[in-house]
Enzyme design. Structure first.
Site, short mmCIF file in Angstrom:
data_model
loop_
_atom_site.label_atom_id
_atom_site.label_comp_id
_atom_site.label_asym_id
_atom_site.label_seq_id
_atom_site.Cartn_x
_atom_site.Cartn_y
_atom_site.Cartn_z
CD GLU A 188 -3.06 -0.90 2.25
OE1 GLU A 188 -4.20 -1.37 2.08
OE2 GLU A 188 -2.70 -0.38 3.33
N GLY A 264 -9.10 -18.01 3.91
CA GLY A 264 -10.35 -17.58 4.52
C GLY A 264 -10.88 -18.61 5.51
CB ALA A 292 -8.42 -6.37 10.80
CB ALA A 293 -9.53 -11.83 8.70
N GLY A 294 -6.82 -10.85 7.60
CA GLY A 294 -5.53 -11.16 6.99
C GLY A 294 -4.37 -10.48 7.69
CG ASP A 295 -3.87 -6.33 7.53
OD1 ASP A 295 -3.14 -6.77 6.62
OD2 ASP A 295 -4.63 -5.35 7.38
#
Length: 349
Positions: A188, A264, A292-295
């Site tokens: 990002e 996932g 925010a699951a991945g982070d």
């Protein structure tokens, strides 16, 4: 389950991730056994000083979140039921996840000289993240415009703002990276900044973990300095052209030594160049907000590996943390503490 081919007994000075993932070691010092021995001895000549601290070089945004029943299609207007602002950005999120999971964490990023910038710095500090590497630049802070539906799915538009200033290392950044057990990177911020941070980490013997998000073609100059890649299913497909995670994994380990693909609700998949493959299932929970699951997963994975944890333990702990996160609204505020992760895992056993 299969285990990584090269194991290094935990050392208070050199975490196992270093010997497992640093491809330059065997090129200079010969066999993996020699590398392992030098790591256990804490050889300053090959690695330098390394601690369990996690460094994050990346983005910092204010999340502007709208909650709706069904996400709007193109050209459609829908009524939302709630609006929230919350600190976020993939870099800052991963830093908070690592810090709350118990790792001393440094964040290197940029905010604008506006009210949002002040709120972002305050939030990071309150969550226990060291912000000595946080710059303030003229202009607006970064923002992320997020729509969350009733199924917990989300769509996100990121406006970089001050994050565009992260196109290179600032004075002192290399020193902040050099004393760490892992460096986390995302996409990002400008590629030039990501590459410069990866090079600084490689020169200091610090393992580099990259989340290739937003999904984009990765230049060889960056990949040459990445030790572990952690894409989700979509990002893995973009990078390899394969929708099959196992096929994508086989292609990705030709680019970097280790890969973890997050799947996932299915879990996560690990592979390395030695041909080892391991799957860790996700915990069955009702998803409220997956923003925010991945982070969370990456931050906790890095915190565990930097502290000397093996890859299976790191993935299991990261999976538990992600399960807790998706069951709550928000990003940073939804991330679990080390104690919450331990209690959740104990209850699941």
């Amino acid at each position: 389950m299969p285990s990584p081919a090269v194991r290094v007994p935990p050392s208070p000075r050199i975490p196992p991730l270093l010997a497992l993932s640093f491809p330059g070691c065997t090129a200079c010092y010969g066999s993996p056994a020699t590398v392992s021995r030098l790591c256990r001895q804490g050889s300053s000549g090959i690695m330098g000083r390394v601690t369990t601290t996690v460094a994050v070089f990346g983005s910092c945004n204010m999340d502007l979140v709208a909650y709706v029943g069904i996400a709007p299609r193109r050209g459609e207007t829908v009524l939302g039921r709630e609006f929230r602002t919350a600190p976020g950005g993939k870099g800052a999120n991963q830093a908070v996840a690592a810090a709350r999971a118990g790792a001393p964490t440094r964040f290197i990023g940029a905010v604008g000289d506006d009210e949002l910038g002040e709120r972002l710095q305050t939030a990071l500090t309150e969550y226990g993240v060291n912000t000595d590497g946080l710059r303030t630049v003229t202009g607006n802070s970064g923002t992320a415009h997020i729509v969350v539906d009733d199924d917990g799915g989300n769509a996100i538009v990121v406006v970089p703002g001050a994050n565009a200033a992260m196109d290179s290392l600032a004075p002192g950044d290399a020193e902040l990276i050099a004393g760490c057990g892992a460096l986390l990177l995302q996409l990002e911020i400008p590629f030039s900044g990501v590459e410069s941070a990866a090079v600084a980490a490689r020169e200091a013997g610090v393992p580099v973990i990259l989340t290739p998000a937003p999904a984009a073609e990765l230049p060889e100059a960056l990949l040459a300095n990445v030790d572990m890649l952690v894409p989700n299913e979509h990002e893995a497909a973009v990078l390899t052209g394969s929708d099959d995670p196992r096929a994508a994994l086989r292609k990705l380990v030709n680019l970097v030594p280790e890969v973890v693909i997050t799947l996932g609700a299915t879990g996560s998949l690990y592979g390395n160049r030695a041909g080892d493959i391991m799957e860790v299932p996700a915990h069955p929970v009702r998803a409220v907000d997956t923003t925010a699951a991945g982070d969370t997963f990456v931050g906790v994975l890095a915190a565990t590996r930097a502290a000397g944890g093996e890859i299976e333990e790191a993935m299991q702990r990261a999976s538990a943390a992600s399960a807790l996160t998706v069951g709550r609204n928000g990003a940073m505020s939804a991330m679990p503490t080390d104690q919450e992760i331990r209690e959740f895992r104990d209850a699941e056993r």
